[in-house]
Motif scaffolding. Sequence first.
Motif: not given
Length: 618
Positions: A119-128, A193-197
């Motif tokens: 996700l970091r290197d090739h995506g465009t979206r956030t973890p959420a 949810r806790r990880l995203l927070a």
Amino acid sequence: MFTTRPTLQGTFGMVSSTHWLASQSAMAVLEDGGNAFDAAVAAGFVLHVVEPHLNGPAGDVPVILAPAGGRVRVLCGQGPAPAGATIAHYRSLGLDLVPGTGPLAAVIPGAFDAWMVLLRDHGTRTPAEVLKYAIGYAEHGHPAVERITGTIEAVRELFETEWTASAAVWLPGGAAPAPGSLLRNPDLAATWRRLLAEAEAAGPDREAQIEAARRTWREGFIGEAIAAHAARPAMDSSGERHAGVLTGDDLAGWSAGYEEPVTYDWRGWTVCKAGPWSQGPVLLQQLALLDGGLPGALSGVISPEGLGSPEYLHALIEASKLAMADREAWYGDAAEVPLAALLSPEYNAARRALIGDRADPALRPGSPDGRTPVLATHAGRTTPAGDPGYDAMGIGSTAAGAPPGTGEPTVAPTGEMRGDTCHVDVVDRWGNMVSATPSGGWVHSSPVVPGLGFPLGTRLQMTWLEPGLPSSLTPGRRPRTTLTPSLALRDGEPVLAFGTPGGDQQDQWQTHFFLDVALRGRPVRGGPDLQGAIDAPGWHQDSFPSSFFPRATRPGSVTVESRAGERVIEELRRRGHRVTVAAPWTEGRLCAVARDPETGVLSAAANPRGMQGYAVGR
């Protein structure tokens, strides 16, 4: 050609995965403007929820990716053995094989970190944005597929008497979820949810959030809970309670990383696989063996005219035996692998000459560069018919005295899929393409980590407790995994991504699929007939030690779908194969997507076996 479903075609985006909810979640990401990598990550997390008997976030995932205009890379989400995972330690516990279940078989979890790196290197979206689909299904529920129920029922006693944290998650109200009933995992939803927070506390920057999520997994509340859990003794397939060796330092010190793929050129195609820490080069070796003229009456059978004939299947089966024997002697992460020699024309010409008109049940590794092959003592033994380990496949096996929950269920002797692994392929309108095979961390593999909602993986069972082998248990080295996604190019352009669950069978089924696509060429509709190749009658052979506890070997055994036809089955038997006739739709769970670089037309297809995998796209 009649097919169970059409090969989907369009120009916007295509997804194929082993569960319809994962496929549709990935398609929703594409519709929302995300790319193939965003979509694959979202699908991966959904698969952790809706196929928990097949994979989990503390499992493993190798990924092959082809960014539009960029080069093909392998992202390794296969964690290595912990620092304390020494042969001496396991031998001191009275073990001669690594258990198939429990914390002692745990590697450093690889799936979560690999998804975040992708996700970091090739995506465009956030973890959420990519996790919201998985959180929704974990929190509000998803209809349980029948095989989840069967898996949980098979290990119910183990959950109730030993793995009580697993019972709390998977036996709500004291009962396994009925097929079609809503299955929830509120602990997993709360974990995400806790990880995203904590990730979003790092600020609005997307990459900063991803890095914060990775730290939380490795060193924060998740890493702390995993390390504490691994240290608690738990019942495993040895019949004893053992503590694991995975520590917080192991978790903090590892991250997923990129590698160059191993490739082989075959009749205008370039096939890309992960390195020999996986079984991926087995597919390439089979292509190399089938690249030149086969001896005697088999000459010319690797052709459109030969497809599906008894001679064609016999040639594929015998080539598979030779390649799998080399896997057993030469593949692994604990020693140098002579890969160039294993794929060389000279070596494969000599090996090809061993393919005769009759089946050979022997395990015959070769001698690349003149080296002498060495097999593990256990691998050198065959498992005769009648031995408890001979037919030791499937959930709830009690082979070799093992309790229920043993190993990774792959394929029963009849070919019935009992569950094992997942797969997802995605191609988008920009030409990005990705293939991933998540697995491990199954509900029946190890006790659930209390409060987190998922168990650890058990990939160390694929290592040997003998020193000096490429696949010996070695701290910091990866077990030789069976997980093996595929990506193929024509004229340097990525055109096909494919893969399947199935343990040791993965590169047998994928070879069969790829040859069907490659040999049939381009039909009138424009593009490969992916669905026809997936639907073609399948087979697998077992003349080698299984990668999974209790490492059974079934010399000469071949399982063939009944749809192959009586003439094919009888001819294989006449040639000396020990044929088990499987039910009509049991061999394989393939997924595939494709792209025509000239027209931009995208294609997708999915396996109808098990009525669970689906392709979507437009």
